[in-house]
Motif scaffolding. Structure first.
Motif, PDB file in Angstrom:
ATOM      1  N   LYS A   1       0.860  -1.188   0.000  1.00  0.00           N
ATOM      2  CA  LYS A   1       0.000   0.000   0.000  1.00  0.00           C
ATOM      3  C   LYS A   1       0.898   1.240   0.000  1.00  0.00           C
ATOM      4  CE  LYS A   1      -3.769  -2.170   2.639  1.00  0.00           C
ATOM      5  NZ  LYS A   1      -4.696  -2.020   3.795  1.00  0.00           N
ATOM      6  N   LEU A   2       0.291   2.367  -0.362  1.00  0.00           N
ATOM      7  CA  LEU A   2       1.030   3.628  -0.429  1.00  0.00           C
ATOM      8  C   LEU A   2       0.509   4.563   0.658  1.00  0.00           C
ATOM      9  CD1 LEU A   2       3.050   5.513  -1.856  1.00  0.00           C
ATOM     10  CD2 LEU A   2       1.193   6.197  -3.410  1.00  0.00           C
ATOM     11  N   LEU A   3       1.428   5.077   1.486  1.00  0.00           N
ATOM     12  CA  LEU A   3       1.079   5.997   2.566  1.00  0.00           C
ATOM     13  C   LEU A   3       1.417   7.421   2.120  1.00  0.00           C
ATOM     14  CD1 LEU A   3       0.170   6.369   5.551  1.00  0.00           C
ATOM     15  CD2 LEU A   3       2.588   6.130   6.198  1.00  0.00           C
ATOM     16  N   ILE A   4       0.404   8.311   2.132  1.00  0.00           N
ATOM     17  CA  ILE A   4       0.625   9.702   1.710  1.00  0.00           C
ATOM     18  C   ILE A   4       0.033  10.647   2.745  1.00  0.00           C
ATOM     19  CG2 ILE A   4       0.535   9.055  -0.734  1.00  0.00           C
ATOM     20  CD1 ILE A   4      -2.248  10.501  -0.784  1.00  0.00           C
ATOM     21  N   THR A   5       0.438  11.904   2.678  1.00  0.00           N
ATOM     22  CA  THR A   5      -0.143  12.977   3.489  1.00  0.00           C
ATOM     23  C   THR A   5      -1.009  13.851   2.579  1.00  0.00           C
ATOM     24  OG1 THR A   5       1.751  13.002   4.986  1.00  0.00           O
ATOM     25  CG2 THR A   5       0.341  14.947   4.978  1.00  0.00           C
ATOM     26  N   VAL A   6      -2.262  14.121   2.979  1.00  0.00           N
ATOM     27  CA  VAL A   6      -3.216  14.879   2.153  1.00  0.00           C
ATOM     28  C   VAL A   6      -2.786  16.346   2.092  1.00  0.00           C
ATOM     29  CG1 VAL A   6      -5.600  15.635   1.913  1.00  0.00           C
ATOM     30  CG2 VAL A   6      -5.093  13.315   2.705  1.00  0.00           C
TER      31      VAL A   6
ATOM     32  N   GLU B   1      -3.800  15.258   7.099  1.00  0.00           N
ATOM     33  CA  GLU B   1      -3.992  13.886   7.578  1.00  0.00           C
ATOM     34  C   GLU B   1      -3.294  12.914   6.630  1.00  0.00           C
ATOM     35  OE1 GLU B   1      -7.794  12.699   9.422  1.00  0.00           O
ATOM     36  OE2 GLU B   1      -8.619  14.515   8.503  1.00  0.00           O
ATOM     37  N   ARG B   2      -2.944  11.726   7.179  1.00  0.00           N
ATOM     38  CA  ARG B   2      -2.312  10.692   6.359  1.00  0.00           C
ATOM     39  C   ARG B   2      -3.342   9.625   5.999  1.00  0.00           C
ATOM     40  NH1 ARG B   2       3.138   8.395   8.629  1.00  0.00           N
ATOM     41  NH2 ARG B   2       1.798   7.777  10.377  1.00  0.00           N
ATOM     42  N   VAL B   3      -3.215   9.088   4.786  1.00  0.00           N
ATOM     43  CA  VAL B   3      -4.136   8.049   4.340  1.00  0.00           C
ATOM     44  C   VAL B   3      -3.358   6.930   3.651  1.00  0.00           C
ATOM     45  CG1 VAL B   3      -6.131   9.577   4.039  1.00  0.00           C
ATOM     46  CG2 VAL B   3      -4.549   9.237   2.136  1.00  0.00           C
ATOM     47  N   TRP B   4      -3.923   5.726   3.723  1.00  0.00           N
ATOM     48  CA  TRP B   4      -3.403   4.582   2.969  1.00  0.00           C
ATOM     49  C   TRP B   4      -4.119   4.499   1.627  1.00  0.00           C
ATOM     50  CZ3 TRP B   4       0.840   2.141   4.302  1.00  0.00           C
ATOM     51  CH2 TRP B   4       1.222   2.064   5.649  1.00  0.00           C
ATOM     52  N   LEU B   5      -3.383   4.459   0.549  1.00  0.00           N
ATOM     53  CA  LEU B   5      -3.935   4.202  -0.781  1.00  0.00           C
ATOM     54  C   LEU B   5      -3.731   2.725  -1.085  1.00  0.00           C
ATOM     55  CD1 LEU B   5      -2.666   7.297  -2.847  1.00  0.00           C
ATOM     56  CD2 LEU B   5      -4.693   7.088  -1.395  1.00  0.00           C
ATOM     57  N   ASP B   6      -4.847   2.024  -1.288  1.00  0.00           N
ATOM     58  CA  ASP B   6      -4.798   0.578  -1.489  1.00  0.00           C
ATOM     59  C   ASP B   6      -5.229   0.256  -2.914  1.00  0.00           C
ATOM     60  OD1 ASP B   6      -4.815  -2.142  -1.314  1.00  0.00           O
ATOM     61  OD2 ASP B   6      -6.068  -2.247   0.489  1.00  0.00           O
ATOM     62  N   PHE B   7      -4.305  -0.298  -3.704  1.00  0.00           N
ATOM     63  CA  PHE B   7      -4.576  -0.601  -5.107  1.00  0.00           C
ATOM     64  C   PHE B   7      -5.063  -2.034  -5.300  1.00  0.00           C
ATOM     65  CE2 PHE B   7      -1.579   2.838  -4.855  1.00  0.00           C
ATOM     66  CZ  PHE B   7      -2.021   3.734  -5.806  1.00  0.00           C
ATOM     67  N   HIS B   8      -5.119  -2.810  -4.220  1.00  0.00           N
ATOM     68  CA  HIS B   8      -5.632  -4.185  -4.248  1.00  0.00           C
ATOM     69  C   HIS B   8      -5.045  -4.971  -5.420  1.00  0.00           C
ATOM     70  CE1 HIS B   8      -8.695  -3.548  -1.057  1.00  0.00           C
ATOM     71  NE2 HIS B   8      -8.708  -2.313  -1.531  1.00  0.00           N
ATOM     72  N   GLU B   9      -3.754  -4.717  -5.672  1.00  0.00           N
ATOM     73  CA  GLU B   9      -3.011  -5.434  -6.726  1.00  0.00           C
ATOM     74  C   GLU B   9      -3.720  -5.369  -8.082  1.00  0.00           C
ATOM     75  OE1 GLU B   9      -2.586  -9.246  -4.845  1.00  0.00           O
ATOM     76  OE2 GLU B   9      -0.626  -8.678  -4.008  1.00  0.00           O
ATOM     77  N   GLY B  10      -4.324  -4.199  -8.366  1.00  0.00           N
ATOM     78  CA  GLY B  10      -4.932  -3.976  -9.676  1.00  0.00           C
ATOM     79  C   GLY B  10      -6.390  -4.346  -9.776  1.00  0.00           C
TER      80      GLY B  10
END
Length: 903
Positions: free
Chosen positions: A750-755, A819-828
């Motif tokens: 997963k990718l962790l980003i800050t909004v 805020e920080r969020v997890w971006l989940d690509f669920h492997e495509g």
């Protein structure tokens, strides 16, 4: 610009019924030129537009000219046969081509197959001539060309053809001419129902013959009380006056039905819907003058004259050149002075009533003259050679206008003022009538009949019965004497629109409260005079809405394709003072800019196009923002301009009108791609980097380093100083393991980003190469992943990897900036996001656990395992491997923290 090719030119002009898509072509003129500018022929014809012509005063084409003219489809094959293989040229060609395209579309043809493009002399003139003139008359004056008959299609086409010749003589090449020749082949679909072209001269001659024949065959026509009369078109007299006179003669004004006795038309040959229906029902169509003659034949004794409906003028009344018997000697004595005194002769006969009537008539005449010219002094000035009143005229005027002089004093005694007349009228009413006058007839906010009925203890119908005769008496008062004079003065100073403050300054009586009424005189006049309304501090004829519509229609006549109208053009066509005109235009929602009116103000691109049209050259974002920002940000303005089809970005910082022909600036990759395509098409192996570095920074305001970077990135490669197509598609070498911000969680990366504010504004954002690798994307390929509120796009582009906007997902979960969020690509397979654990400001390995989005609780060994697992190293990754992975990710925070702890 392309070099001039072999096709000749078809220089064309059209006259139309108006400017919108609902309007039609009614005249076409064409001059044929060779490729070098020699005249090879000309052609013109009137066209039957099958609709009314509301703008005949501009081009002089009336219904009588086009009623027997061919339809467009009947001359289209002949016209385009002449144009076939030539380049269409016109002044304001966008408009002419659009009107022709609309006519082709109505004929069932695809216009783009016939008219692929055009050359516009207006745009050429704005670019090439000093002062950037645009209107044909201004351009012709600038280059010394005369137009034999402006606003006739053939004469305008001839003048434009001379302008083309002028450009060619001066070495100007016409843009894109060789590639936009007219193709007449699609018109072979048209039916063979052709017709002979009809010129203005032939139409006028035919009309004259028809008029003579109609006069000989005309049948007598008379009107009787109860007959229905319908009006159509822009009359010389206001329609309200006509309707009033029609009712006074016992006739009924109304819409056109089979029971209509006559149709009174501004243009008896009109092709309006009413006129066509009248001809279908065989209802006579009369001019205003003919109708006036018929009205004169209606009397209370049913004595009527029966003029012929086609008589153009009323019969002339012969005036005898001698005095009636018994009067000659009297007049001779008077003028010779042989009577006892001229005064005695004059005052012997007239009664007091006659003198009062004469005084009222004289005042009415003087009032009309003064109001028409906005002052008696202005009415008298034209007779003076030096612009000054003569001594006698000035003396008479001073006596007339002196408030203490005999004339004004007698006038005041005899006529009174509008206020005193209305006060006297009110005083003569009974209590019920006074209430109705005050609360219903003399106010612009009248009470309802029910409200007055309750106050008077009457039914609403009884109140209505009392109101009718009272309204008639008030109307009679308003149409004579001082009240009528004041109304006329208001009309003279205010028509079609004026500030009420300015009118009150001219007519201070309006601000007075009328005794008894308890209302200001201005409000009573507004209530009793239906020809105007006072709304939002403006006096408008007949209403604010109509005044705005008239202003809009006027501006349309003078605007270019971008809604820009020269302010001096508007000033020449309005009676408003310059200050009031500017205030009125602002009130109507238009914007004034550098001596022009911007009429298209509802969107940023429209305003931007207007500013560009005025300035005539590309503008940078700061200049455009200063002109039209309207509180928005530079970024939102740039986005709006980029989305417009009429505006093109021509450098990193500047925008221009699309029709100016500048090369579009989109991305550096696109610019390099265009040049590489052109080079390889010409047989070259590529483009020298030095050529790109010389051209692109200067032309598009981009940095040299950016050109170097893009020239060796993505689909391009740099070999020995030559930019070439990359021989093999690039491969994504980044993996999730070495991509900063990607962590192993719940069995997948997963990718962790800050909004940021950009995320919340709706902008796309970059993603690391590990996401591209995980999704298996190839170069220049996108993946679209479903989400709970729509599709999410991920792209591997020429210079960056991007993720589409996540704003709606953030708003859906109430996640804000910082805020920080997890971006989940669920492997495509799917895309989702969730709020990440907030950071608590811990230290040591706990801080690093928070940094990777994990729980900071536990001893150092437990935390080391959490961090190792997040990096994809399992639970027991060695310290050196953990540190090495953070270094590979170029994660400065983690590297510094671990080096302090472990080294």
């Amino acid at each position: 610009m392309h070099e001039l090719g072999s096709p000749g030119f078809a220089v064309l002009d059209v006259e139309t019924t108006g400017f919108s898509t609902a309007h039609r072509v009614l005249e076409i003129g064409v001059v044929l030129l060779s490729a070098t500018g020699e005249v090879e022929g000309s052609w013109s014809s009137l066209i039957n537009p099958d609709r009314d012509i509301p703008n005949s005063s501009i081009h002089g084409v009336y219904g009588r000219h086009v009623k027997d003219a061919p339809a467009f489809a009947q001359i289209a094959r002949e016209l385009f046969g002449l144009l076939d293989g030539r380049v269409l040229v016109a002044h304001n060609a966008r408009f002419d081509a659009r009107m022709l395209s609309q006519e082709l579309a109505r004929a069932g043809l695809a216009p783009e197959e016939t008219i692929p493009g055009y050359v516009c002399t207006m745009e050429l003139s704005k670019r090439l001539l000093p002062g950037m003139p645009s209107k044909l008359g201004d351009v012709l004056t600038r280059v010394g060309i005369s137009n034999r008959d402006a606003h006739t299609a053939l004469a305008d086409a001839e003048a434009t053809a001379e302008l083309v010749q002028y450009f060619l003589r001066n070495g100007v090449t016409l843009p894109g001419a060789a590639s936009i020749t007219i193709d007449a082949r699609p018109l072979s679909q048209l039916a063979a129902d052709s017709a002979v072209p009809l010129t203005r001269e032939a139409a006028e001659a035919a009309h004259h013959e028809q008029e003579q024949a109609a006069t000989e065959e005309a049948q007598p026509l008379e009107l009787r009380p109860g007959d229905r009369v319908t009006l159509t078109g822009e009359m010389n007299r206001p329609r309200s006056e006509w309707e009033k006179e029609i009712r006074e003669h016992g006739l009924i004004p109304g819409s056109l039905t089979k029971n209509t006795r006559v149709l009174v038309a501004a243009d008896v040959d009109s092709l309006s819907g009413k006129a066509k229906k009248a001809r279908r029902y065989e209802i006579p169509i009369l001019t205003e003058q003919e109708f006036s003659v018929l009205l004169a034949g209606i009397s209370d004794e049913e004595e009527r004259i029966t003029p012929e409906a086609t008589v153009p003028n009323p019969p002339e009344v012969e005036t005898p050149d001698y005095a009636p018997e018994g009067e000659s000697a009297y007049m001779d004595d008077f003028y010779s002075g042989s009577s006892d005194s001229a005064a005695e002769v004059f005052y012997e006969e007239p009664s007091r009533e006659s003198l009062l009537a004469a005084l009222n008539l004289a005042q009415d005449a003087l009032g009309l003259i003064a109001n028409q010219h906005r002052g008696l002094d202005k009415a008298l000035l034209p007779d003076s050679a030096n612009g000054m009143l003569s001594g006698r005229a000035a003396d008479v005027l001073a006596q007339l206008t002196d408030p203490e002089g005999d004339y004004q004093q007698v006038k005041l005694q005899v006529r009174g003022t509008a206020s005193s007349a209305l006060a006297g009228f009110y005083a003569g009413l009974d209590a019920r009538e006074q209430l109705i006058a005050r609360k219903r007839l003399g106010t612009t906010s009248p009470a309802t009949l029910d409200t007055l009925g309750k106050e008077l203890g009457l039914t609403r119908e009884r109140v209505r019965q009392l109101q009718r005769p009272l309204a008639s008496r008030l109307e009679e008062l308003a149409n004579r004497g001082a009240v009528a004079e004041l109304r006329e003065a208001m009309a003279a100073h205010a028509f079609p629109v004026a500030r009420i403050g300015g009118i009150v300054e001219q007519l201070p009586e309006l601000r007075e409260e009328v005794p008894g009424w308890g209302l200001r005189l201005a409000e009573i006049i507004d209530a009793v005079d239906g020809s105007f309304a006072i709304e939002e501090d403006w006096v408008c004829f007949p209403s604010l809405k109509v005044a705005r519509e008239r202003t809009e229609n006027l501006l349309k006549q003078g605007s270019d394709d971008y809604g820009v109208v020269p302010l001096d053009w508007v000033e020449e066509r309005t009676a408003l003072s310059p200050a009031d005109l500017r205030e009125w235009l602002d009130h109507c929602g238009y914007r004034l800019f550098e001596g022009h009116v911007l009429t298209e103000t509802r969107s940023l691109p429209a305003l931007g196009a207007g500013v560009l049209s005025i300035r005539g050259e590309p503008q940078d974002l700061d200049s455009l923002y200063e002109a039209i920002g309207q509180g928005r940000t530079n970024r939102s303005l740039a986005n709006s301009l980029n989305a417009s089809e009429r505006i093109v970005r021509v450098s990193a910082t500047k925008w221009a009108l699309s029709e100016w022909g500048y090369e579009e600036y989109s991305t550096l990759a696109k610019l390099i791609e265009r040049r590489l395509v052109a080079a390889t098409d010409a047989g070259d192996e590529g483009v020298p980097l030095t050529a790109l570095l010389t051209e692109l920074p200067a032309k598009f305001d981009v940095a040299e380093n950016s050109v170097r970077t893009y020239a060796s990135t993505g689909q391009f490669e740099l070999v020995d100083g030559i930019v070439k197509w990359r021989s093999a598609a690039p491969e994504m070498t980044s993996t999730p393991e070495d991509s900063r911000g990607m962590y192993w969680r719940d069995g997948r990366w997963k990718l962790l980003i800050t909004v940021t504010s950009d995320h919340l504004r709706g902008s796309g954002s970059g993603v690391p190469g590990g996401v591209i690798h995980m999704l298996g994307l190839k170069y220049n390929e996108s993946a679209e992943l479903p989400s709970e509120i729509g599709t999410q796009r991920v792209t591997w582009g020429p210079t960056s990897n991007t993720l589409g906007t996540i704003r709606r997902l953030l708003e859906h979960q109430g996640i804000g900036e910082g805020e920080r969020v997890w971006l989940d690509f669920h492997e495509g397979e799917y895309f989702s996001l969730e709020r990440a654990r907030p950071q608590q400001g811990t230290e040591g390995l706990a801080a690093l656990a928070e940094h990777v989005g994990e729980d900071p609780e536990g001893d150092d060994e437990a935390l080391r395992s959490v961090i190792s697992r997040a990096l994809g190293l399992g639970d027991n990754g060695a310290n050196r491997r953990i540190l090495s992975r953070f270094r590979a990710r170029q994660d400065g925070f983690a590297v510094q923290l671990l080096e302090d702890l472990w080294l």
